[in-house]
Scaffold this motif. Structure first.
Motif, PDB file in Angstrom:
ATOM      1  N   CYS A 163       0.707  -1.126  -0.276  1.00  0.00           N
ATOM      2  CA  CYS A 163      -0.236   0.303   0.264  1.00  0.00           C
ATOM      3  C   CYS A 163       1.014   1.472  -0.622  1.00  0.00           C
ATOM      4  O   CYS A 163       2.104   1.129   0.115  1.00  0.00           O
ATOM      5  CB  CYS A 163      -1.057  -0.003   1.526  1.00  0.00           C
ATOM      6  N   VAL A 164      -0.208   2.512  -0.648  1.00  0.00           N
ATOM      7  CA  VAL A 164       0.610   3.673  -0.662  1.00  0.00           C
ATOM      8  C   VAL A 164       0.628   4.757   0.859  1.00  0.00           C
ATOM      9  O   VAL A 164      -0.256   4.331   1.401  1.00  0.00           O
ATOM     10  CB  VAL A 164       0.193   4.447  -1.386  1.00  0.00           C
ATOM     11  N   PHE A 165       1.414   5.426   0.582  1.00  0.00           N
ATOM     12  CA  PHE A 165       0.828   6.569   1.337  1.00  0.00           C
ATOM     13  C   PHE A 165       1.354   8.140   0.226  1.00  0.00           C
ATOM     14  O   PHE A 165       2.740   7.628   0.202  1.00  0.00           O
ATOM     15  CB  PHE A 165       1.403   6.848   2.994  1.00  0.00           C
ATOM     16  N   ASP A 166       0.431   8.934   0.239  1.00  0.00           N
ATOM     17  CA  ASP A 166       0.502   9.863  -1.234  1.00  0.00           C
ATOM     18  C   ASP A 166       0.314  10.832  -0.573  1.00  0.00           C
ATOM     19  O   ASP A 166      -0.986  11.082   0.072  1.00  0.00           O
ATOM     20  CB  ASP A 166      -0.146   9.429  -2.486  1.00  0.00           C
ATOM     21  N   LEU A 167       1.253  11.566  -0.682  1.00  0.00           N
ATOM     22  CA  LEU A 167       1.454  13.552  -0.327  1.00  0.00           C
ATOM     23  C   LEU A 167       1.746  14.473  -1.098  1.00  0.00           C
ATOM     24  O   LEU A 167       1.882  14.647  -2.158  1.00  0.00           O
ATOM     25  CB  LEU A 167       2.004  13.856   0.658  1.00  0.00           C
ATOM     26  N   LEU A 168       0.662  15.516  -1.264  1.00  0.00           N
ATOM     27  CA  LEU A 168       0.516  16.002  -2.416  1.00  0.00           C
ATOM     28  C   LEU A 168       0.796  17.513  -1.179  1.00  0.00           C
ATOM     29  O   LEU A 168       1.379  18.246  -1.883  1.00  0.00           O
ATOM     30  CB  LEU A 168      -0.903  16.632  -2.534  1.00  0.00           C
ATOM     31  N   GLU A 169       1.196  18.146   0.463  1.00  0.00           N
ATOM     32  CA  GLU A 169       1.428  18.804   1.471  1.00  0.00           C
ATOM     33  C   GLU A 169       2.288  18.232   2.141  1.00  0.00           C
ATOM     34  O   GLU A 169       2.227  17.273   2.188  1.00  0.00           O
ATOM     35  CB  GLU A 169       0.447  19.639   1.673  1.00  0.00           C
ATOM     36  N   SER A 170       3.199  18.378   2.345  1.00  0.00           N
ATOM     37  CA  SER A 170       4.136  18.397   3.887  1.00  0.00           C
ATOM     38  C   SER A 170       3.102  17.655   4.348  1.00  0.00           C
ATOM     39  O   SER A 170       2.500  18.134   4.681  1.00  0.00           O
ATOM     40  CB  SER A 170       4.885  19.574   3.957  1.00  0.00           C
ATOM     41  N   ASP A 171       3.728  17.166   5.447  1.00  0.00           N
ATOM     42  CA  ASP A 171       3.353  16.401   6.630  1.00  0.00           C
ATOM     43  C   ASP A 171       4.258  16.022   7.828  1.00  0.00           C
ATOM     44  O   ASP A 171       5.256  15.391   7.447  1.00  0.00           O
ATOM     45  CB  ASP A 171       2.733  14.806   6.372  1.00  0.00           C
ATOM     46  N   GLY A 172       4.281  17.243   8.660  1.00  0.00           N
ATOM     47  CA  GLY A 172       5.121  17.032   9.878  1.00  0.00           C
ATOM     48  C   GLY A 172       5.280  16.051  10.810  1.00  0.00           C
ATOM     49  O   GLY A 172       5.669  15.402  12.058  1.00  0.00           O
TER      50      GLY A 172
END
Length: 141
Positions: free
Chosen positions: A57-66
């Protein structure tokens, strides 16, 4: 103040087109319709995979995640399961793919803490031993 994803994408698209064609663009087209954290690494996103070699599975980011605490790996379709589905993304990433128009930094702790790694645009590969199952935050720049 954080740049919006649309402005970041439009800027990257404009720069890339200018570099490739050698022409200055008068206008930019509509940004892609990427969807943050939907389990599919779309153009303009940074994706982290549960397993090595872009498997699972995937964790996809469009924006930063701190802080990946509370974030989960997802399947790109609701009808199929994949290895890691529903597992925490925090300290659980084995490979990544930067489909964004800018570089991303990953960190082994939340809020830019720990060891920093930089992933240029277009980069894909397995996490090194330093970062495998140790990434806790990611930021675009």
């Amino acid at each position: 103040m954080a740049r919006s994803a649309v402005m970041r994408r439009l800027t990257g698209i404009t720069l890339a087109a200018t570099a490739v064609t050698g022409l200055t663009l008068a206008t930019a087209g509509t940004a892609s319709a990427a969807t943050n954290k939907n389990g599919n690494v779309e153009s303009g996103e940074f994706g982290l995979y549960y397993n090595s070699n872009f498997a699972g599975c995937v964790f996809d980011l469009l924006e930063s995640d701190g802080n990946f605490s509370g974030d989960l790996f997802r399947s790109s379709t609701s009808s199929q399961s994949c290895p890691g589905q529903g597992q925490s993304t925090d300290n659980n990433t084995a490979s990544y793919w930067n489909r964004d128009v800018t570089a991303w930094d990953v960190y082994t702790k939340a809020s830019r803490g720990g060891i920093k790694g930089s992933l240029p645009l277009g980069y894909y590969g397995n996490a090194s031993t330093t970062f495998k199952n140790a990434i806790s935050s990611a930021y675009y720049f």
